[in-house]
Design an enzyme around this catalytic site. Structure first.
Site, short mmCIF file in Angstrom:
data_model
loop_
_atom_site.label_atom_id
_atom_site.label_comp_id
_atom_site.label_asym_id
_atom_site.label_seq_id
_atom_site.Cartn_x
_atom_site.Cartn_y
_atom_site.Cartn_z
N LEU A 50 0.80 -0.96 0.00
CA LEU A 50 0.29 0.04 -0.23
C LEU A 50 0.78 1.39 0.26
CD1 LEU A 50 -2.76 -1.17 2.59
CD2 LEU A 50 -2.97 -1.05 0.16
N ALA A 51 0.35 2.66 -0.38
CA ALA A 51 1.26 3.80 0.01
C ALA A 51 2.05 4.11 1.01
CB ALA A 51 0.31 4.40 -0.65
N GLU A 52 0.99 3.41 1.98
CA GLU A 52 1.36 4.07 3.15
C GLU A 52 1.26 2.39 4.43
OE1 GLU A 52 4.08 5.85 4.37
OE2 GLU A 52 3.79 7.87 1.99
N THR A 53 2.20 1.56 4.97
CA THR A 53 1.60 1.20 6.47
C THR A 53 3.17 2.03 7.65
OG1 THR A 53 2.24 -0.95 4.89
CG2 THR A 53 2.92 -1.34 7.77
#
Length: 263
Positions: free
Chosen positions: A44-47
């Site tokens: 995902l774009a961010e974790t």
């Protein structure tokens, strides 16, 4: 080691809108390599990972490729997890981060984030980057990111960047690229955000980018309170305030998944 992972759509009223983030609450920190591997696995774009520290929490953000200094949507999602799932009872949460202390407050059905402003300065038009972006911006500016200002929202929506070329050109600058334009119909301005040099061709909704775009549009439009729409395919709405050295960003979250991960 096992941990619970929440996947949350931030800046969204319903699932499948806004920007998805994986949120992993921790009681003890794993190694940086492990956190980076989890972020790559999630893709995902961010974790985001957070753990208790002092009166609040230490919060860190990872793209699939690198740890980053600031991420708005994963901060909003982390606060949502604390308020909605972990029985956090105080009205505001203090996160210690690489960008200093970030405060998230409940405001009715929205969460409000207090972020540092990043006021952009004029930047010479980068011809190669403009060509890779695929549009004719009227103004170029820069903070840690580049920002291209267009005349109409349609121009921003219609951009079809050459992502491999854009990534090569942005990597030496260690920057993402904001494309923005005036809005209409109750939306003050629109934007898209591209970060191929950080492993993200296009981010669906980018809180941190609004630390740059909000001060610009507040000055341009002569108003402190703004409604912003990120016009990615998923889309998302932010209610914003230019507060001088700070920017207030507000949004909602929708839950998509709760899971247990092993690492």
């Amino acid at each position: 080691m096992k941990a619970v992972l929440y996947q949350v759509d931030a800046f969204a009223d319903l699932v499948f809108e806004g920007n998805p983030a994986a949120i992993v609450p921790l009681s003890a920190w794993p190694s940086d390599d492990v956190m980076q591997a989890v972020a790559a696995e999630n893709n995902l774009a961010e974790t985001a990972f957070f753990a208790p520290e002092g009166e609040g929490y230490r919060l860190r953000w990872f793209t699939p490729a690198v740890e980053v200094d600031l991420c708005g949507h994963a901060t909003l999602a982390s606060a949502h997890v604390l308020f909605a799932h972990l029985e956090y009872a105080k009205p505001e949460i203090h996160f210690e981060t690489r960008s200093g202390t970030l405060v998230v407050t409940r405001e009715g059905d929205r969460l409000s984030m207090n972020f540092p402003a990043a006021r952009p300065k004029p930047y010479p038009a980068p011809e190669a980057i403009a060509e890779a972006l695929g549009g004719k911006a009227r103004v170029w500016l820069k903070t840690s990111n580049l920002m291209a200002v267009f005349d109409t929202a349609e121009e921003v929506v219609d951009l079809t960047p050459d992502f491999p070329a854009l990534g090569r050109l942005l990597t030496p600058l260690n920057a993402g690229l904001i494309a923005t334009a005036p809005g209409s119909g109750g939306i003050d301005f629109v934007s898209r955000f591209f970060a191929p040099s950080h492993g993200i061709d296009e981010d669906p909704v980018t809180g941190s980018a609004h630390c740059t775009s909000v001060p610009y549009w507040a000055r341009k439009l002569g108003k402190a309170d703004l409604v912003a729409r990120q016009v990615s395919k998923r889309g998302g709405t932010l209610w914003c305030t230019d507060a001088g050295e700070r920017v207030i960003l507000r949004g909602r979250c929708a839950d998509y998944m709760k899971a247990e991960i092993s690492f």
